[in-house]
Write a protein that holds these residues in place. Structure first.
Motif, PDB file in Angstrom:
ATOM      1  N   ILE A 367      36.442 102.309  36.164  1.00 29.24           N
ATOM      2  CA  ILE A 367      36.909 102.606  37.523  1.00 29.24           C
ATOM      3  C   ILE A 367      37.309 104.075  37.648  1.00 29.24           C
ATOM      4  N   ALA A 368      38.013 104.576  36.638  1.00 32.77           N
ATOM      5  CA  ALA A 368      38.459 105.967  36.667  1.00 32.77           C
ATOM      6  C   ALA A 368      37.268 106.924  36.712  1.00 32.77           C
ATOM      7  N   LEU A 369      36.253 106.655  35.891  1.00 29.61           N
ATOM      8  CA  LEU A 369      35.076 107.526  35.865  1.00 29.61           C
ATOM      9  C   LEU A 369      34.342 107.511  37.199  1.00 29.61           C
ATOM     10  N   LEU A 370      34.244 106.344  37.822  1.00 30.89           N
ATOM     11  CA  LEU A 370      33.568 106.255  39.115  1.00 30.89           C
ATOM     12  C   LEU A 370      34.314 107.060  40.174  1.00 30.89           C
ATOM     13  N   PHE A 371      35.643 106.953  40.185  1.00 32.14           N
ATOM     14  CA  PHE A 371      36.426 107.698  41.176  1.00 32.14           C
ATOM     15  C   PHE A 371      36.459 109.195  40.867  1.00 32.14           C
ATOM     16  N   MET A 372      36.219 109.554  39.616  1.00 31.78           N
ATOM     17  CA  MET A 372      36.166 110.973  39.253  1.00 31.78           C
ATOM     18  C   MET A 372      34.821 111.599  39.607  1.00 31.78           C
ATOM     19  N   GLY A 373      33.884 110.765  40.086  1.00 36.19           N
ATOM     20  CA  GLY A 373      32.608 111.288  40.548  1.00 36.19           C
ATOM     21  C   GLY A 373      31.480 111.224  39.543  1.00 36.19           C
ATOM     22  N   TYR A 374      31.709 110.619  38.382  1.00 38.97           N
ATOM     23  CA  TYR A 374      30.625 110.474  37.409  1.00 38.97           C
ATOM     24  C   TYR A 374      29.637 109.418  37.894  1.00 38.97           C
ATOM     25  N   THR A 375      28.397 109.527  37.446  1.00 34.67           N
ATOM     26  CA  THR A 375      27.374 108.573  37.886  1.00 34.67           C
ATOM     27  C   THR A 375      27.673 107.191  37.303  1.00 34.67           C
ATOM     28  N   PRO A 376      27.258 106.130  38.002  1.00 39.69           N
ATOM     29  CA  PRO A 376      27.454 104.778  37.463  1.00 39.69           C
ATOM     30  C   PRO A 376      26.819 104.583  36.088  1.00 39.69           C
ATOM     31  N   LEU A 377      25.670 105.231  35.834  1.00 34.13           N
ATOM     32  CA  LEU A 377      25.016 105.083  34.530  1.00 34.13           C
ATOM     33  C   LEU A 377      25.879 105.676  33.421  1.00 34.13           C
ATOM     34  N   TYR A 378      26.395 106.875  33.657  1.00 33.42           N
ATOM     35  CA  TYR A 378      27.273 107.501  32.671  1.00 33.42           C
ATOM     36  C   TYR A 378      28.512 106.643  32.462  1.00 33.42           C
ATOM     37  N   ALA A 379      29.090 106.169  33.563  1.00 31.98           N
ATOM     38  CA  ALA A 379      30.306 105.348  33.478  1.00 31.98           C
ATOM     39  C   ALA A 379      30.041 104.066  32.704  1.00 31.98           C
ATOM     40  N   ALA A 380      28.872 103.448  32.927  1.00 36.18           N
ATOM     41  CA  ALA A 380      28.545 102.192  32.238  1.00 36.18           C
ATOM     42  C   ALA A 380      28.383 102.410  30.738  1.00 36.18           C
ATOM     43  N   VAL A 381      27.625 103.444  30.348  1.00 34.87           N
ATOM     44  CA  VAL A 381      27.411 103.722  28.923  1.00 34.87           C
ATOM     45  C   VAL A 381      28.741 104.016  28.236  1.00 34.87           C
ATOM     46  N   PHE A 382      29.554 104.857  28.851  1.00 34.53           N
ATOM     47  CA  PHE A 382      30.837 105.222  28.262  1.00 34.53           C
ATOM     48  C   PHE A 382      31.749 104.000  28.162  1.00 34.53           C
ATOM     49  N   SER A 383      31.695 103.122  29.170  1.00 36.01           N
ATOM     50  CA  SER A 383      32.552 101.933  29.168  1.00 36.01           C
ATOM     51  C   SER A 383      32.121 100.935  28.108  1.00 36.01           C
ATOM     52  N   ILE A 384      30.823 100.842  27.837  1.00 34.95           N
ATOM     53  CA  ILE A 384      30.345  99.972  26.762  1.00 34.95           C
ATOM     54  C   ILE A 384      30.876 100.462  25.415  1.00 34.95           C
ATOM     55  N   ILE A 385      30.810 101.770  25.210  1.00 31.79           N
ATOM     56  CA  ILE A 385      31.370 102.338  23.981  1.00 31.79           C
ATOM     57  C   ILE A 385      32.872 102.083  23.922  1.00 31.79           C
ATOM     58  N   ALA A 386      33.540 102.241  25.074  1.00 35.27           N
ATOM     59  CA  ALA A 386      34.988 102.023  25.138  1.00 35.27           C
ATOM     60  C   ALA A 386      35.342 100.572  24.823  1.00 35.27           C
ATOM     61  N   ALA A 387      34.464  99.625  25.212  1.00 36.11           N
ATOM     62  CA  ALA A 387      34.725  98.212  24.920  1.00 36.11           C
ATOM     63  C   ALA A 387      34.768  97.964  23.420  1.00 36.11           C
ATOM     64  N   VAL A 388      33.869  98.614  22.688  1.00 34.81           N
ATOM     65  CA  VAL A 388      33.858  98.468  21.227  1.00 34.81           C
ATOM     66  C   VAL A 388      35.094  99.122  20.620  1.00 34.81           C
ATOM     67  N   VAL A 389      35.385 100.344  21.051  1.00 32.87           N
ATOM     68  CA  VAL A 389      36.532 101.076  20.500  1.00 32.87           C
ATOM     69  C   VAL A 389      37.834 100.344  20.813  1.00 32.87           C
ATOM     70  N   ALA A 390      37.979  99.860  22.045  1.00 35.44           N
ATOM     71  CA  ALA A 390      39.207  99.156  22.429  1.00 35.44           C
ATOM     72  C   ALA A 390      39.403  97.890  21.604  1.00 35.44           C
ATOM     73  N   SER A 391      38.299  97.234  21.265  1.00 38.17           N
ATOM     74  CA  SER A 391      38.424  95.997  20.480  1.00 38.17           C
ATOM     75  C   SER A 391      38.986  96.259  19.092  1.00 38.17           C
ATOM     76  N   TRP A 392      38.858  97.485  18.609  1.00 38.53           N
ATOM     77  CA  TRP A 392      39.344  97.825  17.270  1.00 38.53           C
ATOM     78  C   TRP A 392      40.858  98.007  17.222  1.00 38.53           C
TER      79      TRP A 392
END
Length: 648
Positions: A367-392
């Protein structure tokens, strides 16, 4: 490891419609192929090295290969498991690779010679169209039939009467437009499948396997579990959040419904009501921000606006839809005298946030990336990586190689249904653009309704519901955005209001008879009659059915990030109206309501949701009078009970 991941992937919710499973080396091969596809999509989104046509062609090759591997040609004759693919499937996969591989190799050369096609170009194009139809027949049968009707219209449109007739097109012209052009198979539908849709389905798979769905369920329990009818409120909250991410009402009912529907029945709700609540809650996620089941990203592409504009505009419709549903289940619980879940069966909120709160970080980052103006594709890729990192962050939720593999495999398999639908929708969109069918629809509706926006809205609503029946949310939106939305725009409706109008009705087709698939799945889980569940679901989703008519007349009901002040009062009055509507539907306010009170409350709800100072005043006056009368009745009843207890 891969073989085990395959077994796990095939057992997940999103794959429940898959009718074929493999064992042994074939299972490993399918698993590896699915993971490679997911990694390819991540790489292409992150690197941006592929041009649009190349990316879509590769996407179709992966997509159709998976479709032929996972969906048998004849479901009734297929064995539940196989050691190897059928000969027909292998042949179809080869034809897919040959036809779309030919396009990848020769597309640039054809462009350099000005689009002039050689005889072999038409042959490979025809093969590509045929394999798409075969995949669609297996995966989304009804949509394949609809696409075939549109395709035949290209050849036999000269027999159609009036404005719907055209001179007809040759086979070569149709193949050129559908396969080699940019408005057919390789148009916007497969474009969004190859980008937004795949990545957000993959994101949902990572969230699920990391434990996010359990976190949402536990958090919903802590928020609403102890209130009257708590299980139903938990179902609404959990289903809305998960439906928003996975974008499929059907898959959402099949997963969360297996938990929430029995829980609601055990709490005292009727089976019909419990099933309807789950179906309606799962359906609304497709137009609920911030993800909107990826349909919002497609809408932003169509309208040429930032995604945040669509996200903000969708807030009030989604809020009112779910507010009405929450209040309906609350009033029903009060009417039936139901209680909440006992305290000992509800996790402590501090413990939930402490142990699982970190799993919400990927969604917050998205949500933060989308409101900061990043593209949905960039936001999705970064969020997938964040999902793995957050799980750790905690040992209990940590994703290892096995879980990451499983998420990659599950995401690819879950994307097949929507992807094949988007591929065959290219035939529908191509027909509309080639024949001018969309303009013919628009002119006919305007002529029939004498340019009345209300009558045109009713026809467009029916068209959107029919075209959306049995079709995944994103695919349904692409169809109605192409055929139905321009009708409203031509009548002066704001483009974003027109597109939100058709999106909501296309989504609501999931609970609208006669093809209410979400209601039917929920009815099966609840062991209840399908038609009774569907009709109850339509009643519970009433706000969703009426609100779009109001915002095409008053766009202020769709928040505008540049004019938020203008929307405050319409939002407030519509909120009061939604509460009044829920009260009238369920026959409870402060106490049980009479028939007259129910009719007046429903009428007041309509008045408050509809824009207009005098209507708002009338609706508010009715609500205040009924509230006062109910307060007096309840107080008198309490006084009588108090005297009886004193006498005893």
């Amino acid at each position: 490891m891969a073989g085990k991941a395959s077994e796990l992937g095939n057992s997940d919710s999103a794959a429940k419609n898959i009718n074929r499973e493999y064992v042994g080396k074939a299972a490993l091969a399918v698993s590896v192929f699915a993971v490679i596809w997911s990694l390819f999509q991540l790489y292409s989104a992150a690197s941006g090295t592929f041009d649009a046509i190349s990316l879509r062609a590769w996407h179709i090759i992966f997509l159709l290969t998976m479709a032929f591997l996972l969906y048998p040609a004849w479901k009734k004759k297929e064995r539940s498991t196989r050691k190897y693919p059928a000969v027909l499937d292998v042949l179809l996969i080869l034809l897919t690779v040959v036809s779309f591989g030919y396009l990848l190799i020769n597309y640039s050369n054809i462009a350099l010679r000005g689009g002039y096609l050689l005889p072999q170009d038409y042959i490979f194009g025809a093969i590509g169209i045929l394999v798409i139809f075969e995949a669609a027949r297996r995966v989304v049968g009804n949509l394949a039939v609809l696409a075939l009707v549109f395709l035949l219209y290209n050849f036999f449109g000269n027999m159609a009467p009036g404005d719907f007739g055209h001179s007809g097109f040759s086979i070569n012209r149709v193949i050129d437009h559908m396969f080699w052009g940019s408005q057919g198979i390789f148009g916007i539908a497969i474009g969004v499948s190859a980008t937004f849709v795949f990545l957000f389905i993959l994101f949902g798979a990572f969230l699920r396997i990391s434990g996010f769905s359990k976190f949402i369920n536990d958090l919903a329990l802590t928020i609403a579990g102890r209130s009257p009818g708590g299980p139903a409120k938990v179902a609404v909250l959990a289903s809305s959040l998960m439906g928003m991410i996975n974008g499929s009402a059907l898959a959402n009912v099949a997963t969360t419904g297996t938990i929430t529907i029995p829980m609601m029945k055990d709490n005292g709700y009727r089976a019909r009501f419990a099933a309807a609540v789950e179906a309606v809650a799962s359906t609304g996620g497709q137009f609920a921000p911030p993800i909107m089941g990826a349909a919002g990203f497609v809408m932003a592409e169509y309208l040429g606006v930032p995604y945040t504009t669509v996200l903000v505009a969708a807030f009030i419709p989604a809020f009112l839809y779910y507010l009405t549903l929450i209040l309906v289940v609350h009033f029903e619980a009060k009417r039936l005298g139901l209680k909440g879940i006992s305290k000992e069966n509800i996790p402590a909120v501090k413990e939930v946030l402490k142990k699982q709160g970190h799993l919400s970080l990927p969604l917050i980052i998205l949500i933060a990336l989308l409101f900061m103006g990043y593209t949905p594709l960039y936001a999705a890729v970064f969020s997938i990586i964040a999902a793995v990192v957050a799980s750790w962050f905690r040992k209990e939720t940590r994703m290892g190689v096995k879980e990451i593999w499983q998420a990659l495999e599950e995401g690819a398999k879950s994307a097949v249904g929507v992807g094949v639908a988007c591929a065959v929708i290219g035939i529908i969109i191509g027909t509309v653009s080639l024949t001018g069918l969309g303009l013919a629809f628009g002119y006919s509706i305007m002529e029939y309704t004498n340019e009345s926006l209300l009558l045109a809205g009713i026809l467009v609503m029916l068209m959107s519901i029919v075209l959306g029946m049995g079709v995944p949310g994103v695919a349904a939106y692409v169809i109605v955005a192409t055929v139905a939305a321009p009708v409203l725009v031509n009548l002066g409706v704001e483009p974003i209001a027109a597109h939100m109008f058709v999106l909501i009705y296309a989504c609501l087709s999931n609970v609208t008879p006669p093809v209410a698939l979400a209601s039917y799945v929920a009815a099966g889980i609840a062991d209840e009659d399908q038609n009774r569940v569907s009709l109850t679901a339509v009643k519970l989703a009433l706000t969703g059915f009426i609100l779009p008519f109001f915002f095409i007349f008053e766009p202020a009901l769709l928040l505008d990030e540049t004019q938020l002040g203008v929307s405050i009062m319409p939002a407030v009055t519509a909120t009061i109206g939604a509460a009044s509507l829920a009260s009238g539907l369920q026959g409870w306010l402060l106490t049980r309501t009479s028939i007259v009170e129910r009719v007046l409350l429903i009428g007041a709800g309509f008045c408050m949701i509809a824009p207009g100072f005098w209507l708002d005043g009338l609706g508010l006056a009715i609500i205040i009078i009924i509230l006062g009368w109910q307060f007096i009745r309840r107080k008198n009843k309490q006084d009588v009970l108090k005297k009886e207890r004193m006498f005893v």
